[in-house]
Design a protein around this motif. Structure first.
Motif, PDB file in Angstrom:
ATOM      1  N   PRO A   1       0.043 -44.687  50.953  1.00 28.62           N
ATOM      2  CA  PRO A   1       0.486 -43.344  50.792  1.00 28.62           C
ATOM      3  C   PRO A   1      -0.011 -42.518  51.940  1.00 28.62           C
ATOM      4  O   PRO A   1      -1.271 -42.568  52.427  1.00 28.62           O
ATOM      5  CB  PRO A   1      -0.059 -42.998  49.547  1.00 28.62           C
TER       6      PRO A   1
ATOM      7  N   THR B   1       2.692 -41.674  43.974  1.00 30.54           N
ATOM      8  CA  THR B   1       2.907 -42.218  45.057  1.00 30.54           C
ATOM      9  C   THR B   1       2.721 -43.978  45.012  1.00 30.54           C
ATOM     10  O   THR B   1       2.637 -44.569  43.886  1.00 30.54           O
ATOM     11  CB  THR B   1       1.783 -41.894  45.946  1.00 30.54           C
TER      12      THR B   1
ATOM     13  N   ASN C   1       8.976 -40.077  56.339  1.00 31.08           N
ATOM     14  CA  ASN C   1       8.327 -39.963  54.686  1.00 31.08           C
ATOM     15  C   ASN C   1       8.503 -38.793  54.396  1.00 31.08           C
ATOM     16  O   ASN C   1       8.397 -37.566  55.181  1.00 31.08           O
ATOM     17  CB  ASN C   1       6.819 -40.273  54.737  1.00 31.08           C
TER      18      ASN C   1
ATOM     19  N   VAL D   1       7.902 -35.780  50.929  1.00 28.01           N
ATOM     20  CA  VAL D   1       7.139 -35.749  49.449  1.00 28.01           C
ATOM     21  C   VAL D   1       7.984 -34.821  48.478  1.00 28.01           C
ATOM     22  O   VAL D   1       8.068 -33.682  49.130  1.00 28.01           O
ATOM     23  CB  VAL D   1       5.775 -35.154  49.856  1.00 28.01           C
TER      24      VAL D   1
ATOM     25  N   THR E   1       6.732 -39.890  44.252  1.00 28.14           N
ATOM     26  CA  THR E   1       6.300 -38.611  45.094  1.00 28.14           C
ATOM     27  C   THR E   1       6.311 -38.593  46.548  1.00 28.14           C
ATOM     28  O   THR E   1       6.645 -37.567  47.194  1.00 28.14           O
ATOM     29  CB  THR E   1       4.766 -38.219  44.594  1.00 28.14           C
ATOM     30  N   GLU E   2       5.983 -39.693  47.058  1.00 23.49           N
ATOM     31  CA  GLU E   2       6.243 -39.690  48.791  1.00 23.49           C
ATOM     32  C   GLU E   2       7.354 -40.912  48.858  1.00 23.49           C
ATOM     33  O   GLU E   2       7.331 -42.027  47.979  1.00 23.49           O
ATOM     34  CB  GLU E   2       5.098 -40.283  49.404  1.00 23.49           C
TER      35      GLU E   2
END
Lengths: 470, 470
Positions: free
Chosen positions: A69, B36, B139, B141, B154-155
């Motif tokens: 992450p 995550t 990526n 979020v 979340t990501e």
């Protein structure tokens, strides 16, 4: 033909030349948040080629890709004391999310040793699970006060390798293997960049490492750039995160670790190593486009001619682009390709067509000559390899010509005005290192007397390579 | 041979089965920050294969990769009113960086339309610069309150395409092309996943779009999953960021835009579509490992035998892994490979060696039979293609068997307990949509009477596909 200069000459203002080249070759733009950057398609194409090649080399060591992450609990960073001390001033911190203030702030990863160890501690049970060899391609954020495109950016792209081993020796050997087989081979054989391979002094080590290996290259202005590093982490993170394994004889021991990274900084290095006053020069093995075939004018015969040349070159494995945008003046297009550093231009106009010729412009040696169009396919693969070799040779010669053997600190400091100096580490030492630092000169690395990477900092005969650096 | 079940059976508890499969097949772990995830090497290997294949398809549309910053000034988000309304509740906000409080907070990108437009507005000058076709692998979020590995994190990792065109028609055609040639073809031909292609209702559109196209697939429990979406953004972002171009006849006009994305969610979809009570089943064209050759025991003949089979299979282009870890019990290794869903296992023991045979275990149809070892190279490519086709067929049949033609809202709601319902949009409408939503059922998409994607929401004959969804 006299040309108005497209870029500020390097000799006049190297930093300005660098910035102009990056903008005009459409490599990158500054991002809206201080120190961030937008990597434009041509710049990103270079990065993609770097990634592909490096990824294969990384995998050939048995390393597998994974993904950890972006967001790390702040408390993780503090578990390894040196590590947090090194990174705390550069952290970006998320305090609010989902419309609320977070109970514990989270940091945007500046590097992933901490979170990787949290999981290694779960995944590693016994010696059978070792070595554990993991890499990730990711973005990281380190708040940057003096940003410069590609070289020092608040966010950058990189790969970070993280490995765990049963013994110190194995970890050490693995870090050295990555340094030579992955990084060194890539820089030399693909980026055509010369370098010195050495170890960092204690003062220049990665925060949390017991040893840092580095490859340092000389840029066009004689300064040094740290290209890539590999760290022996010892058991520092393993102890902080309790990353242990059951040995073959039944004991619990901490693993020995390495980490190693290479970043989009390499694109900046490419510019500062191979660029000239007309723009970038991309090494053929790296180049997303190795040869561009330009139609000088838009008549049908010429357009058919350039397309046919393009097809034939593709057949022999050349990465080729046909530029048939004849609504844009030829001169402007030629300058653009020169700025972008495409290794070879093949220009075809109506008269060339009649004669069965084309003009072959080699960006790297800077030559221009008519050739038989039918001979191009046989000619080009060799031309590209020759020009690849020439870039490496120029890079090597630059370092040799601008490196001085110094016997005193004063001499070393003076040499570093326009190049590098080599000075015995026994003469310099940590105290001399501090004195040089006051004058903006740093020890880039230590090398052994025989040119190899020293086993220890105070190994007899070690030489310090000192320079101003980016 | 009776086996103790490795996973909770799907029929008993589908969400639990899903979680257990992901953990035991070593696809991913939960990350330390809520929502995550850590993508482990086997899961990331699936993503790498997806990336490679999709990237080639994306590039074949003329789209180039680039990279935009992770951190976006908060003020950018607010420039497009619907967009900020849609994303504000999910934002992660960096308020402190470099040891100080920031003057303007920056958000971690939830998607990049805003920052992309800031640069498109700089790069686009005239019609000659259009279409501008850009993609990035990155990526993002989005703070997630009800996270589930791969499906809602979340990501997450994704590609996001962003394009600018001179006309509405061109933008519309490009979004449709991506939807069918890139996404549709990839899902069908590589992931072996059946889907329905349609348009979202106004209520389900992307925040800031004038139209959203979607591909929806049916999971193993009859629920729907939105696989990928492509948005027509109209001129909404162009107006907010003043992204204009000079037309051929000399006027300044706003560009017409699209954006489109596909994410690591596809790994979750793969599990929920092709997984069974023994684990995952990976479509052969996607599989990082298509065939694993297992040494049943560790004697030298067997080890030489499996290696020879591995070499011969590699020669015919099969992605093969030789499992010679004979210090781990054979049964445990077999169960592991079954969990991981490698399409084909080839098991070789001492008796097989004597007879010149091997046991061929096909994970997808679930068959097990002895074959002549010498025949494997000729056999396997066809076996893998057959099994690829079988997965797609099973996926298609599931949707057909569990889709009900409904004429009333009540019927549709009932059908959605275990599958999908199709109901005329004229019968349902926005009001019926709201009533279904109260019962946890959503309109996944609208399709035209002939099965194509409708030009407009209220096109005569439109059918709503309704379901519970992930």
């Amino acid at each position: 033909m006299a040309k108005a200069p497209v870029l500020t000459p390097r000799a006049d203002d190297f930093p300005r030349w660098y910035q102009e080249l990056i903008t005009k070759a459409e490599l990158a733009d500054n991002g809206p948040v201080r120190g961030t950057m937008v990597i434009r398609p041509y710049g990103y194409g270079l990065w993609e080629r770097m990634q592909q090649d490096m990824d294969a080399r990384i995998k050939s060591t048995g390393t597998q890709n994974a993904y950890f992450p972006l967001l790390i609990p702040e408390s993780y960073l503090t578990k390894e004391a040196e590590h947090v001390e090194g990174f705390a001033p550069e952290l970006a911190v998320v305090t609010h999310a989902g419309g609320k203030e977070l109970e514990e702030p989270v940091v945007v990863r500046p590097t992933s040793e901490t979170i990787v160890n949290e999981y290694f501690a779960k995944w590693v049970r016994s010696y059978r699970d070792l070595p554990l060899l993991i890499n990730q391609w990711a973005n990281v954020v380190r708040w940057e006060l003096r940003p410069r495109l590609f070289l020092r950016t608040t966010e950058f792209l990189w790969q970070e390798g993280h490995t765990a081993h049963a013994t110190c020796e194995e970890a050490r050997a693995f870090a050295a293997r990555v340094q030579s087989e992955v990084y060194g081979a890539f820089l030399r054989d693909v980026l055509a960049m010369d370098f010195v391979s050495g170890r960092k002094t204690a003062g220049e080590r990665f925060a949390g490492a017991i040893n840092t290996l580095t490859l340092e290259s000389m840029m066009g202005d004689g300064k040094a750039l740290q290209m890539v590093t590999s760290h022996e982490l010892g058991q520092n993170f393993a102890q902080a995160f309790r990353t242990r394994f059951l040995t073959q004889d039944g004991r619990q021991e901490y693993v020995w670790q390495t980490s190693w990274g290479s970043t989009t900084r390499m694109i900046g290095a490419l510019v500062m190593t191979h660029g000239d006053d007309d723009g970038l020069r991309v090494p053929p093995r790296l180049a997303p486009v190795q040869a561009v075939v330009l139609a000088v004018k838009g008549d049908e015969g010429v357009l058919a001619g350039v397309r046919a040349i393009g097809d034939r070159l593709r057949e022999v494995g050349v990465r080729v682009h046909v530029d048939d945008r004849t609504d844009v003046p030829f001169g402007r297009r030629a300058v653009d390709w020169e700025l972008k550093g495409v290794p070879v231009r093949i220009e075809v106009g109506p008269r060339d067509l009649e004669r069965g010729t084309a003009v072959l412009v080699r960006r790297i040696p800077g030559t221009k000559e008519p050739v038989a169009a039918g001979a191009l396919s046989a000619l080009l693969p060799g031309v590209l390899e020759d020009d690849q070799a020439l870039l490496l040779e120029q890079s090597r010669r630059r370092r040799e010509d601008h490196t001085v053997e110094a016997t005193t600190i004063e001499e070393a400091a003076e040499a570093a005005a326009g190049g590098w100096a080599r000075i015995p580490w026994a003469t310099l030492g940590p105290e001399g290192e501090a004195r040089l630092a006051e004058r903006g000169v740093t020890v880039r690395c230590l090398v052994a007397a025989d040119g190899s990477v020293p086993e220890t900092e105070d190994q007899r005969g070690n030489v310090a390579v000192v320079a101003r650096a980016y």
